[in-house]
Design an enzyme around this catalytic site. Structure first.
Site, PDB file in Angstrom:
ATOM      1  N   ALA A 144      10.519  53.144 104.953  1.00 18.20           N
ATOM      2  CA  ALA A 144      10.812  51.719 105.164  1.00 18.20           C
ATOM      3  C   ALA A 144      10.174  51.225 106.459  1.00 18.20           C
ATOM      4  O   ALA A 144      10.789  51.248 107.529  1.00 18.20           O
ATOM      5  CB  ALA A 144      12.317  51.485 105.171  1.00 18.20           C
ATOM      6  N   GLU A 196       7.808  44.795 106.881  1.00 14.77           N
ATOM      7  CA  GLU A 196       8.734  43.676 106.948  1.00 14.77           C
ATOM      8  C   GLU A 196       8.038  42.409 106.467  1.00 14.77           C
ATOM      9  O   GLU A 196       6.806  42.376 106.359  1.00 14.77           O
ATOM     10  CB  GLU A 196       9.251  43.499 108.381  1.00 14.77           C
ATOM     11  CG  GLU A 196      10.060  44.684 108.873  1.00 14.77           C
ATOM     12  CD  GLU A 196      10.654  44.457 110.268  1.00 14.77           C
ATOM     13  OE1 GLU A 196      10.483  43.347 110.825  1.00 14.77           O
ATOM     14  OE2 GLU A 196      11.281  45.390 110.792  1.00 14.77           O
ATOM     15  N   PRO A 197       8.817  41.349 106.168  1.00 13.59           N
ATOM     16  CA  PRO A 197       8.195  40.113 105.674  1.00 13.59           C
ATOM     17  C   PRO A 197       7.100  39.573 106.580  1.00 13.59           C
ATOM     18  O   PRO A 197       6.115  39.005 106.099  1.00 13.59           O
ATOM     19  CB  PRO A 197       9.379  39.143 105.586  1.00 13.59           C
ATOM     20  CG  PRO A 197      10.557  40.029 105.312  1.00 13.59           C
ATOM     21  CD  PRO A 197      10.290  41.269 106.106  1.00 13.59           C
ATOM     22  N   SER A 232       0.635  45.003 108.029  1.00 12.82           N
ATOM     23  CA  SER A 232      -0.325  45.819 108.769  1.00 12.82           C
ATOM     24  C   SER A 232      -0.023  45.840 110.259  1.00 12.82           C
ATOM     25  O   SER A 232      -0.395  46.779 110.963  1.00 12.82           O
ATOM     26  CB  SER A 232      -1.740  45.277 108.535  1.00 12.82           C
ATOM     27  OG  SER A 232      -2.083  45.347 107.168  1.00 12.82           O
ATOM     28  N   TRP A 246       8.813  45.329 100.241  1.00 14.15           N
ATOM     29  CA  TRP A 246       7.819  46.134  99.545  1.00 14.15           C
ATOM     30  C   TRP A 246       8.079  47.628  99.761  1.00 14.15           C
ATOM     31  O   TRP A 246       7.151  48.407  99.953  1.00 14.15           O
ATOM     32  CB  TRP A 246       6.396  45.775  99.974  1.00 14.15           C
ATOM     33  CG  TRP A 246       6.020  44.377  99.641  1.00 14.15           C
ATOM     34  CD1 TRP A 246       5.757  43.364 100.522  1.00 14.15           C
ATOM     35  CD2 TRP A 246       5.870  43.810  98.340  1.00 14.15           C
ATOM     36  NE1 TRP A 246       5.461  42.201  99.852  1.00 14.15           N
ATOM     37  CE2 TRP A 246       5.523  42.449  98.506  1.00 14.15           C
ATOM     38  CE3 TRP A 246       5.998  44.317  97.043  1.00 14.15           C
ATOM     39  CZ2 TRP A 246       5.309  41.604  97.423  1.00 14.15           C
ATOM     40  CZ3 TRP A 246       5.786  43.483  95.968  1.00 14.15           C
ATOM     41  CH2 TRP A 246       5.437  42.138  96.169  1.00 14.15           C
ATOM     42  N   ILE A 247       9.342  48.000  99.723  1.00 10.39           N
ATOM     43  CA  ILE A 247       9.709  49.393  99.968  1.00 10.39           C
ATOM     44  C   ILE A 247       9.726  50.164  98.647  1.00 10.39           C
ATOM     45  O   ILE A 247      10.535  49.889  97.756  1.00 10.39           O
ATOM     46  CB  ILE A 247      11.077  49.488 100.670  1.00 10.39           C
ATOM     47  CG1 ILE A 247      11.061  48.662 101.966  1.00 10.39           C
ATOM     48  CG2 ILE A 247      11.421  50.945 100.953  1.00 10.39           C
ATOM     49  CD1 ILE A 247       9.936  48.996 102.926  1.00 10.39           C
ATOM     50  N   ARG A 264      -2.321  59.243 104.384  1.00  8.99           N
ATOM     51  CA  ARG A 264      -3.355  58.276 104.010  1.00  8.99           C
ATOM     52  C   ARG A 264      -4.462  58.947 103.191  1.00  8.99           C
ATOM     53  O   ARG A 264      -4.982  58.361 102.244  1.00  8.99           O
ATOM     54  CB  ARG A 264      -3.926  57.635 105.273  1.00  8.99           C
ATOM     55  CG  ARG A 264      -4.846  56.456 105.018  1.00  8.99           C
ATOM     56  CD  ARG A 264      -5.023  55.643 106.287  1.00  8.99           C
ATOM     57  NE  ARG A 264      -3.907  54.737 106.494  1.00  8.99           N
ATOM     58  CZ  ARG A 264      -3.562  54.219 107.675  1.00  8.99           C
ATOM     59  NH1 ARG A 264      -4.234  54.557 108.759  1.00  8.99           N
ATOM     60  NH2 ARG A 264      -2.556  53.381 107.772  1.00  8.99           N
ATOM     61  N   GLY A 281     -15.146  47.766  76.356  1.00  7.91           N
ATOM     62  CA  GLY A 281     -15.064  46.497  75.655  1.00  7.91           C
ATOM     63  C   GLY A 281     -13.629  46.030  75.483  1.00  7.91           C
ATOM     64  O   GLY A 281     -12.820  46.108  76.401  1.00  7.91           O
ATOM     65  N   GLU A 325      -0.233  51.393 102.645  1.00 10.45           N
ATOM     66  CA  GLU A 325      -0.580  52.392 103.673  1.00 10.45           C
ATOM     67  C   GLU A 325      -1.875  52.033 104.398  1.00 10.45           C
ATOM     68  O   GLU A 325      -2.672  52.904 104.757  1.00 10.45           O
ATOM     69  CB  GLU A 325      -0.652  53.796 103.066  1.00 10.45           C
ATOM     70  CG  GLU A 325       0.715  54.322 102.667  1.00 10.45           C
ATOM     71  CD  GLU A 325       0.698  55.801 102.331  1.00 10.45           C
ATOM     72  OE1 GLU A 325       0.062  56.573 103.080  1.00 10.45           O
ATOM     73  OE2 GLU A 325       1.342  56.174 101.332  1.00 10.45           O
TER      74      GLU A 325
END
Length: 385
Positions: free
Chosen positions: A129, A132-133, A137, A161-162, A246, A343, A367
């Protein structure tokens, strides 16, 4: 399994090659036709299967040997292989490692003894976690507060976004404790999923269904013993965890790209156009060549970064950033070519290529978004000239 010649590269030991072979066999048996209808339940089921197969033993250090370290090449091999078979299986494995990574790298003996066996056994799902909002980054801009109150800390604020939000039993939460400004005032904490004051404020839906949530901490009280490392070390802990994991994001992208290439090779050999296999068209041959080049280039960058970390490098920020940037961006290109060559089937809901097209996009964001990786690479390059 497609091309396995990469396993003979000098980055690997024999146990890495065996790991790749054994996991591929297991995944082919256990993950074929997996039902993704109920994402939460599927993730729980996948974590249980991964634990039963012994694969989660690679996701953390060995709690019986606290001096042990994470083998990044094994992590990358596992993520590449799982991603090639099933994107949600890769997600389930990755979160067990990332979510508990701070404990593996910086936890006390008591913290490791309490949590790592649960993670490895699949009895607890873990979450990282950080976001945050207003601070994705920009980690130094975290505002969720952790206020000391006697032998406890009280957490107030939000995370968003956890991954595994709403189903995790273990959250490693980064909060502002105020030892200094910006990045110098952050700390990391273990928060059990049932901690009073931790609320699931919102479940978040994305183009590739994964369990994601916005978390609200409202007077969430946890023991001071749940702090990981010293106060003010949170930024260092977060960056160290990302430095390890990463490269594994890049490996997952590589797995998606490798599956797209394998499916494309089968397509162009078996699909006929104008009375001949599709592969006879020079334009198609050019696309296949570009895809193969991108896959091998990604693999070289991924396993260079992993090998360097396993060889004792304190940090591999530049190498990991290169691997993640190139592999995620070029996997998108490889998969897009696969869509074009397939296709109509390439955009048919439920087709493997259509699923890959939805799965890959998020990897260029989480990440560390692609442009953030460019900044890291540029700064690290200048610092070494």
């Amino acid at each position: 399994m497609g091309d396995t010649s990469w396993q003979d590269w000098p980055f690997f030991s024999d146990h890495h090659r065996k790991l790749a072979r054994d996991l591929d066999v297991w995944a082919g048996r256990e993950l074929a036709g997996l039902d993704h209808e109920n994402t939460d339940e599927t993730c729980r089921n996948l974590v249980s299967r991964l634990a039963a197969g012994g694969w989660l033993d690679h996701a953390t250090i060995d709690p019986n040997d606290p001096a042990s370290s994470l083998d990044v090449r094994s992590l990358c091999i596992i993520r590449e292989t799982l991603a090639r078979h099933d994107g949600l299986a890769d997600f389930a494995f990755a979160m067990q490692g990332l979510g508990s990574g701070a404990i593996s790298l910086f936890g006390t003996l008591a913290q490791k003894d309490e949590w790592l066996p649960l993670v490895r056994a699949g009895r607890v799902l873990s979450a990282f976690a950080l976001t945050e909002p207003q601070s994705g980054s920009d980690v130094a801009n975290i505002t969720l507060s952790a206020t000391r109150d006697g032998d406890d800390y009280i957490l107030d604020g939000e995370k968003t976004w956890i991954s595994n939000g709403g189903i995790a039993g273990l959250y490693v939460v980064f909060a502002r404790t105020g030892e200094g400004p910006g990045a110098k005032g952050l700390s990391a904490f273990i928060v059990p999923g049932d901690a009073p004051g931790l609320e699931i404020a919102e479940r978040l839906e994305t183009i590739a269904p994964h369990p994601l949530a916005r978390l609200r901490f409202a007077g969430c009280r946890i023991p001071a013993a749940n702090r990981i490392g010293e106060g003010g070390q949170g930024f260092k802990i977060a960056m160290s965890v990302l430095d390890v994991f990463r490269s594994t994001v890049a490996a997952a992208a590589l797995g998606f790209a490798r599956r797209a290439l394998d499916e494309t090779i089968h397509r162009v050999q078996n699909r006929h156009l104008f009375g001949a296999p599709l592969f006879d068209l020079q334009m198609v041959q050019g696309h296949v060549a570009d895809m193969a080049l991108d896959v091998d280039s990604s693999a070289l960058l991924v396993y260079r970064a992993a090998w360097l970390k396993d060889s004792g490098a304190a940090r591999v920020s530049r190498e990991a950033a290169m691997a993640k940037l190139f592999s995620t961006d070029h996997a998108q290109t490889v998969i897009d070519k696969a869509v074009q060559i397939h296709g109509g089937d390439g955009v048919r809901s439920g087709h493997i290529i259509e699923r890959l097209y939805r799965e890959i996009r998020a990897l260029r964001i989480y990440e560390g978004a692609s442009d953030v990786q460019r900044i890291i690479i540029a700064r690290q390059t200048l610092a070494h000239t």
